[in-house]
Motif scaffolding. Structure first.
Motif, short mmCIF file in Angstrom:
data_model
loop_
_atom_site.label_atom_id
_atom_site.label_comp_id
_atom_site.label_asym_id
_atom_site.label_seq_id
_atom_site.Cartn_x
_atom_site.Cartn_y
_atom_site.Cartn_z
N SER A 89 0.80 -1.22 0.00
CA SER A 89 0.00 0.00 0.00
C SER A 89 0.83 1.27 0.00
N SER A 90 2.17 1.15 0.08
CA SER A 90 2.98 2.37 0.09
C SER A 90 4.38 2.11 -0.45
N VAL A 91 5.00 3.20 -0.88
CA VAL A 91 6.42 3.19 -1.26
C VAL A 91 7.05 4.45 -0.68
N THR A 92 8.32 4.36 -0.37
CA THR A 92 9.07 5.51 0.13
C THR A 92 10.24 5.76 -0.82
N ILE A 93 10.37 7.00 -1.25
CA ILE A 93 11.40 7.37 -2.23
C ILE A 93 12.26 8.48 -1.63
N PRO A 94 13.60 8.37 -1.72
CA PRO A 94 14.45 9.46 -1.26
C PRO A 94 14.24 10.70 -2.13
N VAL A 95 14.47 11.86 -1.53
CA VAL A 95 14.38 13.12 -2.26
C VAL A 95 15.75 13.78 -2.21
N SER A 96 16.21 14.24 -3.37
CA SER A 96 17.51 14.90 -3.47
C SER A 96 17.33 16.25 -4.14
N ASP A 97 17.69 17.31 -3.44
CA ASP A 97 17.55 18.68 -3.97
C ASP A 97 16.14 18.96 -4.49
N GLY A 98 15.14 18.45 -3.77
CA GLY A 98 13.75 18.71 -4.14
C GLY A 98 13.18 17.79 -5.20
N ASP A 99 13.99 16.86 -5.71
CA ASP A 99 13.53 15.93 -6.75
C ASP A 99 13.51 14.51 -6.23
N LEU A 100 12.54 13.72 -6.71
CA LEU A 100 12.52 12.31 -6.36
C LEU A 100 13.79 11.65 -6.90
N ALA A 101 14.45 10.87 -6.06
CA ALA A 101 15.70 10.21 -6.46
C ALA A 101 15.40 8.83 -7.05
N LEU A 102 14.61 8.85 -8.11
CA LEU A 102 14.27 7.62 -8.81
C LEU A 102 15.36 7.27 -9.81
N GLY A 103 15.53 5.98 -10.08
CA GLY A 103 16.48 5.55 -11.09
C GLY A 103 16.01 5.92 -12.48
N THR A 104 16.89 5.75 -13.45
CA THR A 104 16.63 6.15 -14.82
C THR A 104 15.29 5.65 -15.35
N TRP A 105 14.96 4.41 -15.11
CA TRP A 105 13.75 3.83 -15.67
C TRP A 105 12.63 3.69 -14.65
N GLN A 106 12.82 4.20 -13.45
CA GLN A 106 11.82 4.02 -12.40
C GLN A 106 10.71 5.07 -12.46
N SER A 107 9.50 4.58 -12.23
CA SER A 107 8.31 5.42 -12.13
C SER A 107 7.50 4.92 -10.94
N ILE A 108 6.60 5.76 -10.47
CA ILE A 108 5.69 5.35 -9.40
C ILE A 108 4.39 4.94 -10.09
N LEU A 109 4.00 3.69 -9.87
CA LEU A 109 2.84 3.13 -10.56
C LEU A 109 1.74 2.78 -9.56
N PHE A 110 0.57 3.35 -9.78
CA PHE A 110 -0.62 3.01 -9.02
C PHE A 110 -1.26 1.81 -9.71
N VAL A 111 -1.65 0.79 -8.93
CA VAL A 111 -2.24 -0.41 -9.50
C VAL A 111 -3.62 -0.62 -8.87
N ASP A 112 -4.66 -0.46 -9.68
CA ASP A 112 -6.02 -0.71 -9.23
C ASP A 112 -6.35 -2.16 -9.55
N CYS A 113 -6.80 -2.90 -8.55
CA CYS A 113 -7.12 -4.31 -8.73
C CYS A 113 -8.63 -4.56 -8.72
#
Length: 124
Positions: A89-113
């Motif tokens: 139900s949750s994910v935690t992402i580091p923030v660096s200089d005000g930006d999400l520190a996601l990897g090159t191909w990473q996105s946050i995906l909502f999944v409705d089941c």
């Protein structure tokens, strides 16, 4: 802060990265994205159409619909509950200089089941 996500299919994967980014404070160190629903989840992974489709297929294979679940006697959506438990139900992402520190191909995906529905997503 929160926002809504609407889906049009029973199982749907929606990229919510931009909506989350708009809600991150510049002085934040981490960002938590929480889905307050028992039949939806959130993950971090690649937002690629074939992979999104593969996720839907994998969830269906792991937790088939109409498989004699006892909860179906009440709501007829036990598979959606079980699938969301696998996703989380949750994910935690580091923030660096005000930006999400996601990897090159990473996105946050909502999944409705258990859509189609309009759901809430909470960002802190």
């Amino acid at each position: 802060m929160e926002f809504e996500v609407s889906t049009s299919e029973r199982v749907a994967v929606v990229d919510i990265t931009e909506q989350v980014e708009r809600r991150v404070f510049s002085d934040a160190e981490i960002c938590t994205v929480f889905v307050p629903h028992t039949t939806a989840g959130v993950v971090v992974n690649e937002n690629e159409s074939r992979l999104r489709s593969d996720l839907e297929t994998a969830l269906s294979a792991l937790v088939p619909e109409d498989d004699g679940y006892r909860h179906d006697e009440i709501d007829d959506n036990a598979d959606a509950h079980l699938r969301s438990m696998l996703l989380g139900s949750s994910v935690t992402i580091p923030v660096s200089d005000g930006d999400l520190a996601l990897g090159t191909w990473q996105s946050i995906l909502f999944v409705d089941c258990d859509g189609p529905r309009t759901r809430r997503v909470i960002v802190r």
